[in-house]
Design a protein around this motif. Sequence first.
Motif, short mmCIF file in Angstrom:
data_model
loop_
_atom_site.label_atom_id
_atom_site.label_comp_id
_atom_site.label_asym_id
_atom_site.label_seq_id
_atom_site.Cartn_x
_atom_site.Cartn_y
_atom_site.Cartn_z
N UNK A 177 0.86 -1.19 0.00
CA UNK A 177 0.00 0.00 0.00
C UNK A 177 0.89 1.23 0.00
N UNK A 178 0.63 2.17 -0.92
CA UNK A 178 1.40 3.42 -0.95
C UNK A 178 0.44 4.60 -0.89
N UNK B 241 3.94 13.74 2.75
CA UNK B 241 4.74 12.55 3.04
C UNK B 241 4.25 11.37 2.21
N UNK B 242 5.18 10.47 1.89
CA UNK B 242 4.82 9.26 1.17
C UNK B 242 4.97 8.10 2.14
N UNK B 243 3.89 7.31 2.27
CA UNK B 243 3.88 6.23 3.25
C UNK B 243 3.76 4.89 2.52
N UNK B 244 4.60 3.92 2.92
CA UNK B 244 4.58 2.60 2.27
C UNK B 244 4.31 1.55 3.33
N UNK B 245 3.33 0.68 3.09
CA UNK B 245 3.10 -0.45 3.98
C UNK B 245 3.28 -1.74 3.18
N UNK B 246 4.21 -2.58 3.63
CA UNK B 246 4.50 -3.84 2.94
C UNK B 246 4.70 -4.92 4.01
N UNK C 158 7.70 13.89 0.99
CA UNK C 158 7.53 13.96 -0.47
C UNK C 158 8.36 15.14 -0.96
N UNK C 159 9.68 15.00 -0.92
CA UNK C 159 10.56 16.12 -1.25
C UNK C 159 11.57 15.75 -2.31
N UNK C 160 11.71 16.60 -3.29
CA UNK C 160 12.70 16.38 -4.32
C UNK C 160 12.75 17.60 -5.21
#
Length: 355
Positions: free
Chosen positions: A15-16, A22-27, A46-48
């Motif tokens: 799940x992203x 912010x970017x959140x990843x659940x694996x 979420x920075x770039x």
Amino acid sequence: MTISENELGQAIPVGVDDGYAQTKVCSPDPASLRPDVPGMPLVIPSRGRTGPASMGGAEGDVPASVYCCGHELVTVDAGLIDPEETRGEQYKTSALNRAVVFHALYRAGLDEPAARGRGLCLVTGLPYSRYFTAVGTRDNAQIEAKTLHYQQPVARLNGSPIARIVWHTVSPEAVAALAAHNVETRNPGGRWSAVIDIGGQTTDIVLVTRNTDGVTIDHAHSATAPTAMLSVHDYMRQKIPGLSRRACEDALRQFTHTQRALVHIERQDQDVSELVADSLAAVGAVIGRQADRLLATASADIDLILVAGGGAEALGRFLRIRGVEIVNDPQTANARGFFYKARERIREGRMRGRA
Ligand SMILES: Nc1ncnc2c1ncn2[C@@H]1O[C@H](COP(=O)(O)OP(=O)(O)OP(=O)(O)O)[C@@H](O)[C@H]1O
Ligand SMILES: [Mg+2]
């Protein structure tokens, strides 16, 4: 992308939640013996920045955080002094977003050979008002744009492989937080539940009913409001011009955990606790009034009002809504909800593959 149910049955559920802040990843938890137990979610800002700047290591080497997205070069870096603005409708389908999401998958170890071999069954989200049209039907154009987005070219400039997505679907954001709450508390929930998902740029307010047809969204009582944690930053920055977003965020986290906030401004420490409290009270009141307006006529029948998103802990008590409940680990609740959805799809794949 077409794959067989058997292949899908072998994929890794992920799940992203690719938020503006912010970017959140659940694996799955790599240490667990059960491959479908969620691990500790990963959160990256979420920075770039798009363009060739800051792409070289001190020895001229290319770090793993530089991506080629079509013709654009993107450096993902939480420490950039002037990250690109992610506010605005176009972020969710931008090259920057694609690079940030693939970088988050990399940080979660999902581009390693074993994970690439199995492929990822990915669920991502859209805010309520982008997933649904004004009349409450699915906004197929937005959903398709988001689905195609992760099929666009993206590669790492240093040549190392990126994560392999074999299946992807898009789901509405706040509803996922309620799904995570229901799965994790093993409580299917009452008949009416509302979710207030306070993010960086937007707050989703969604009323969900559960009846014999399953779960449905009551669109007359749901909306996305353009007020959230970045509005608290704006309020603080009006009072102290020149205060960076990084300093606002730091002050808000300190205040949420200790009721005090010290920031370093022009080489001096300054106590901004009062300013933070005033800003939270002002923005909390705006979101609270919005939620009140939407939910008022249904409020007596609502069994649960759940607050989710990274702003939940900071703003929850300033909403002035009686009996709200903050979901467990609110900032990653949507990503966990998406993970459970991906896991469900994989289980279906296994069942259909066997049949
Ligand atoms: N414990 C905390 N205390 C204070 N602020 C926090 C806390 N946790 C997260 N935040 C802040 O809350 C804000 C919102 O976080 P969240 O990850 O929900 O936003 P997002 O999903 O990126 O935004 P959107 O939903 O608008 O796309 C961020 O600015 C984040 O830094
Ligand atoms: Mg969000």
